[in-house]
Design an enzyme around this catalytic site. Sequence first.
Site, PDB file in Angstrom:
ATOM      1  N   SER A  54      35.428  34.174  44.762  1.00 41.81           N
ATOM      2  CA  SER A  54      34.008  34.498  44.613  1.00 41.81           C
ATOM      3  C   SER A  54      33.770  35.713  43.715  1.00 41.81           C
ATOM      4  O   SER A  54      33.103  36.668  44.101  1.00 41.81           O
ATOM      5  CB  SER A  54      33.366  34.714  45.988  1.00 41.81           C
ATOM      6  N   CYS A  55      34.317  35.664  42.527  1.00 41.32           N
ATOM      7  CA  CYS A  55      34.131  36.720  41.507  1.00 41.32           C
ATOM      8  C   CYS A  55      34.917  38.000  41.782  1.00 41.32           C
ATOM      9  O   CYS A  55      34.926  38.896  40.944  1.00 41.32           O
ATOM     10  CB  CYS A  55      32.663  37.093  41.292  1.00 41.32           C
ATOM     11  N   ALA A  56      35.553  38.113  42.950  1.00 43.39           N
ATOM     12  CA  ALA A  56      36.375  39.313  43.210  1.00 43.39           C
ATOM     13  C   ALA A  56      37.821  38.915  42.899  1.00 43.39           C
ATOM     14  O   ALA A  56      38.645  38.740  43.797  1.00 43.39           O
ATOM     15  CB  ALA A  56      36.207  39.776  44.647  1.00 43.39           C
TER      16      ALA A  56
END
Length: 399
Positions: free
Chosen positions: A353-355
Amino acid sequence: MNNVRKDFPWITKHPKLLYFDSAATSLKPQSVIDAISNYYINYGTNTHNSDSAIAFKTTSKVQAIRNKTAKLFNAKASNIVFTSGATEGLNLIAYGIANGFIKPKQEVLISKLEHASNLLPWIRLAKQGCFKLKYVDEGKIPTAESYLKAITRNTKVIAFAGSSNILGNNIDYVTLVKQAKKLNPNIIIVMDAAQYLPHHKIDVTCGIDFIACSCHKLLGPTGLGIVYMADKWLSLLQPLKYGGGMNQSIDKENYVLYNNVDKFEGGTLPLAQIFGWEAAIDYLNKIGFNNISKYQHDLKKYFVKQLAQIKNIVVYNKQEPEAIIYFNINKVHAQDLASWLGTKGVICRAGLSCAKLAHHIIKTQAAVRLSLYFYNTKEEIDKFVKLLKKFKKGDEIIL
Ligand SMILES: Cc1ncc(COP(=O)(O)O)c(C=O)c1O
């Protein structure tokens, strides 16, 4: 809290779906949708123009909403900049700092849990030689103490997510800011509050320099964000966008910019979004941030307890307070499981999730994220657990 569900038209329209993706974007109450129409029907005019009564009314209303926004941060309206979202805000801050407030030998301290929006601008600027990038590197979920321990005499900036978008941990920002500034009053502290503000108000009187967040994650419309910047930065920082409404004068080779928030808001503001945002603030204040976080912490504990019934499940963030569950089922790929859940009406997300550096901390390349908000219920959690109990290895192979 169960009363709130009727206020969200999406929930009424999709009674069979489980919306467990609020960390991506929250649902919107009817009052927010109505406030957007209200702008177009009853205002319609641009700001930066007081030549008619109706344009003056729009300008005054935007100022009133800026005031209301400031109260979420215990700040003054004169420190609140409207942006298009946390991503623009974090770019404005990073590029602004790199433009004259950090030296190539100095360090920006970040963690491996950051969202791409609080990672990529810093990585790009470090690659250009503006500064060195230093990661808090303990191999565990960072805390205020992790950042404090990692400070050296070269540390110039600390840029941290107040709450992680995958784990729902919180950083004690007041301790971090106060202690870091005690060690070195010139350290610049930047908080990515995209996931923190939906659950908690913020108090800038601790001395923080910058905060960025997105309104769509807490009932507001998409396309609107906020940057809080402390007084001194209003005149020091250079803007990201140049255009109308942010300059006092222009001649053929030069210009003079405003020394207030207007400087950072070049171009027409997202006015309809700002009107919608006011309704979001009113809605959240009516419920109360303390009630929201208490209810969600309770949902999280309940969810973790119920998931203990599922065989072969690994939950990576049982102890973290916010209502995010980050999990895997042994030997099932997270993306496949999320797709299977999607076919059963569960709206969730898989991956990091984008991390994308988070795998250094949680030791998985991907997991399923379920993120809840105060409109979710224990009944929905029960439904989900019942569904997951039925899942057998192999079901995820969707032909
Ligand atoms: C922690 C964090 N920071 C920044 C962002 C970026 O927000 P936006 O895409 O609204 O600009 C997000 C979005 O998911 C986030 O979770």
